[in-house]
Design a protein around this motif. Structure first.
Motif, PDB file in Angstrom:
ATOM      1  N   ALA A 125      57.549   6.917   2.016  1.00 25.17           N
ATOM      2  CA  ALA A 125      58.567   6.567   1.022  1.00 25.17           C
ATOM      3  C   ALA A 125      59.880   7.273   1.344  1.00 25.17           C
ATOM      4  N   TYR A 126      60.951   6.685   0.841  1.00 26.25           N
ATOM      5  CA  TYR A 126      62.298   7.249   1.011  1.00 26.25           C
ATOM      6  C   TYR A 126      62.914   7.286  -0.372  1.00 26.25           C
ATOM      7  N   VAL A 127      63.043   8.493  -0.940  1.00 27.37           N
ATOM      8  CA  VAL A 127      63.437   8.624  -2.344  1.00 27.37           C
ATOM      9  C   VAL A 127      64.369   9.828  -2.529  1.00 27.37           C
ATOM     10  N   PRO A 128      65.126   9.866  -3.626  1.00 24.30           N
ATOM     11  CA  PRO A 128      65.857  11.088  -3.960  1.00 24.30           C
ATOM     12  C   PRO A 128      64.857  12.238  -4.121  1.00 24.30           C
ATOM     13  N   GLU A 129      65.210  13.396  -3.599  1.00 24.05           N
ATOM     14  CA  GLU A 129      64.288  14.528  -3.591  1.00 24.05           C
ATOM     15  C   GLU A 129      63.770  14.861  -4.984  1.00 24.05           C
ATOM     16  N   ARG A 130      64.587  14.619  -5.981  1.00 23.96           N
ATOM     17  CA  ARG A 130      64.203  14.929  -7.364  1.00 23.96           C
ATOM     18  C   ARG A 130      62.884  14.257  -7.747  1.00 23.96           C
ATOM     19  N   TYR A 131      62.692  13.007  -7.295  1.00 21.25           N
ATOM     20  CA  TYR A 131      61.483  12.267  -7.657  1.00 21.25           C
ATOM     21  C   TYR A 131      60.252  12.796  -6.930  1.00 21.25           C
ATOM     22  N   ALA A 132      60.470  13.391  -5.779  1.00 27.46           N
ATOM     23  CA  ALA A 132      59.334  13.857  -4.982  1.00 27.46           C
ATOM     24  C   ALA A 132      59.002  15.322  -5.221  1.00 27.46           C
ATOM     25  N   LEU A 159      74.772   6.811 -10.257  1.00 24.50           N
ATOM     26  CA  LEU A 159      75.256   7.497  -9.070  1.00 24.50           C
ATOM     27  C   LEU A 159      76.780   7.376  -9.014  1.00 24.50           C
ATOM     28  N   PHE A 160      77.434   8.425  -8.535  1.00 23.00           N
ATOM     29  CA  PHE A 160      78.885   8.412  -8.429  1.00 23.00           C
ATOM     30  C   PHE A 160      79.379   7.166  -7.694  1.00 23.00           C
ATOM     31  N   GLU A 161      78.639   6.785  -6.639  1.00 16.16           N
ATOM     32  CA  GLU A 161      79.060   5.651  -5.819  1.00 16.16           C
ATOM     33  C   GLU A 161      79.050   4.339  -6.601  1.00 16.16           C
ATOM     34  N   ASP A 162      78.294   4.275  -7.693  1.00 20.57           N
ATOM     35  CA  ASP A 162      78.170   3.036  -8.458  1.00 20.57           C
ATOM     36  C   ASP A 162      79.071   2.983  -9.691  1.00 20.57           C
ATOM     37  N   VAL A 163      79.804   4.058  -9.954  1.00 22.14           N
ATOM     38  CA  VAL A 163      80.674   4.084 -11.138  1.00 22.14           C
ATOM     39  C   VAL A 163      81.887   3.175 -10.914  1.00 22.14           C
ATOM     40  N   SER A 183      75.269  16.205 -12.004  1.00 23.31           N
ATOM     41  CA  SER A 183      74.360  16.889 -11.085  1.00 23.31           C
ATOM     42  C   SER A 183      75.118  17.228  -9.813  1.00 23.31           C
ATOM     43  N   GLY A 184      74.518  18.049  -9.003  1.00 23.36           N
ATOM     44  CA  GLY A 184      75.069  18.296  -7.686  1.00 23.36           C
ATOM     45  C   GLY A 184      74.725  17.141  -6.765  1.00 23.36           C
ATOM     46  N   PRO A 185      75.022  17.273  -5.465  1.00 17.81           N
ATOM     47  CA  PRO A 185      74.671  16.222  -4.502  1.00 17.81           C
ATOM     48  C   PRO A 185      73.186  15.878  -4.586  1.00 17.81           C
ATOM     49  N   GLN A 200      76.692  11.642  -3.652  1.00 15.68           N
ATOM     50  CA  GLN A 200      77.562  12.570  -4.381  1.00 15.68           C
ATOM     51  C   GLN A 200      76.887  13.097  -5.642  1.00 15.68           C
ATOM     52  N   GLY A 201      75.845  12.399  -6.094  1.00 18.37           N
ATOM     53  CA  GLY A 201      75.142  12.845  -7.287  1.00 18.37           C
ATOM     54  C   GLY A 201      75.297  11.881  -8.443  1.00 18.37           C
TER      55      GLY A 201
END
Length: 298
Positions: free
Chosen positions: A241-248, A147-151, A161-163, A269-270
């Protein structure tokens, strides 16, 4: 003094990158004893010590650091030269080692990799799925994806990826006999599927609407460390559950899951590919970066 061979210099660079004779030997396709003998022979020929060795670690000496600093761009230029003149079709070759989450690898498999592998069959891709954020330089990776926030702040980051939208989901069967969820605080009265972060801490579900923001340590008897498994567990009716939409997405499309609290959704941010700055970029990484820029990611 006998001039070092290409293989000897490559061996030094690989050991320096990996900080491990065992890992370097695996990458070079050599026995560990053969690699150790090669390095000792080079040190003897040069009359200097390049590595500090203990039973647990390998580190460059000051002389070794100076050698690697000046050797790296030369090896990169040599790789580029050989790639330019090898074969009538100038097919690039090399290897690319990337640390990534399983979500990032899944994204690459869908977007960048099919065309990249077909275009550059001479480049070997080594994707290592790791939940925990690692020091890619210390661990011998060419790049990482997170994730951008972890770079890390000292890295160059490129959007992959997008947001990334986070969603609250549950199965229709689970919701049928339970109280409605209309506000983030309502999830505190439900069985929730909790997530354990790579750091060991439990993830707090985050919601925002205008000036209101919540970070909830939700209740639940099941904790997982994989968003994909959380979505699967929710589809099986085990809780919210609370997950990134991609997984669901698969479960949502098949109507095994429905979204909740859509007005409170927040987004990351993606996902980003990142690599060290101020270092000569291997040709394999340069081509991979170009492929990401050209790919319809998101």
């Amino acid at each position: 003094m006998k001039r070092p061979s290409w293989n000897e210099l490559l061996a030094v660079k690989t050991v320096a990158d990996q900080r491990s004779f065992r890992h370097a030997a695996d990458l070079l396709g050599l026995k560990r004893s053969t690699l150790s003998h090669t390095i000792k022979g080079l040190e003897t020929a040069l009359g200097v010590r390049l590595f500090h060795r203990t039973t647990r670690s390998v580190a460059l000496t000051k002389t070794g650091e100076m050698l690697i600093e000046r050797l790296t761009p030369l090896l990169t230029q040599m790789d580029e030269l050989l790639n330019d003149v090898t074969g009538s079709d100038h097919q690039p070759y090399g290897s690319l080692r990337i640390s990534a989450s399983d979500a990032a690898i899944s994204l690459l498999l869908e977007t960048v990799l099919p065309a990249f592998i077909q275009t550059y069959p001479g480049i070997e891709i080594d994707l290592v799925a790791q939940g925990q954020l690692v020091d890619i330089v210390e661990q011998g990776f060419d790049a990482g994806i997170r994730l951008f926030e972890d770079v890390p702040k000292d890295m160059v980051a490129l959007s992959l990826s997008g947001p990334l939208r986070f969603v609250t989901v549950a199965s229709p069967g689970y919701l049928a006999a339970r109280p409605k969820i209309r506000h983030p605080q309502d999830v505190m009265q439900h069985t929730c599927l909790r997530q354990r972060l790579p750091s060991g801490k439990r993830y707090h579900w985050e919601y925002q609407q205008d000036a209101q923001r919540f970070a909830l340590d939700v209740p639940g008897s099941l904790t997982l460390d994989s968003s994909a498994l959380m979505a699967e567990a929710a589809a099986a009716g085990l809780g919210v559950a609370y997950v990134p939409e991609r997984y669901a997405r698969h479960w949502l499309d098949s109507q095994h899951l429905v979204t909740l609290l859509d007005d409170w959704t927040i987004a990351s941010q993606g996902i980003a590919l990142y690599f060290p700055q101020n270092r000569h970029m291997p040709i394999a990484l340069r081509l991979f970066v170009d492929a990401i820029k050209a790919a319809p990611c998101g």
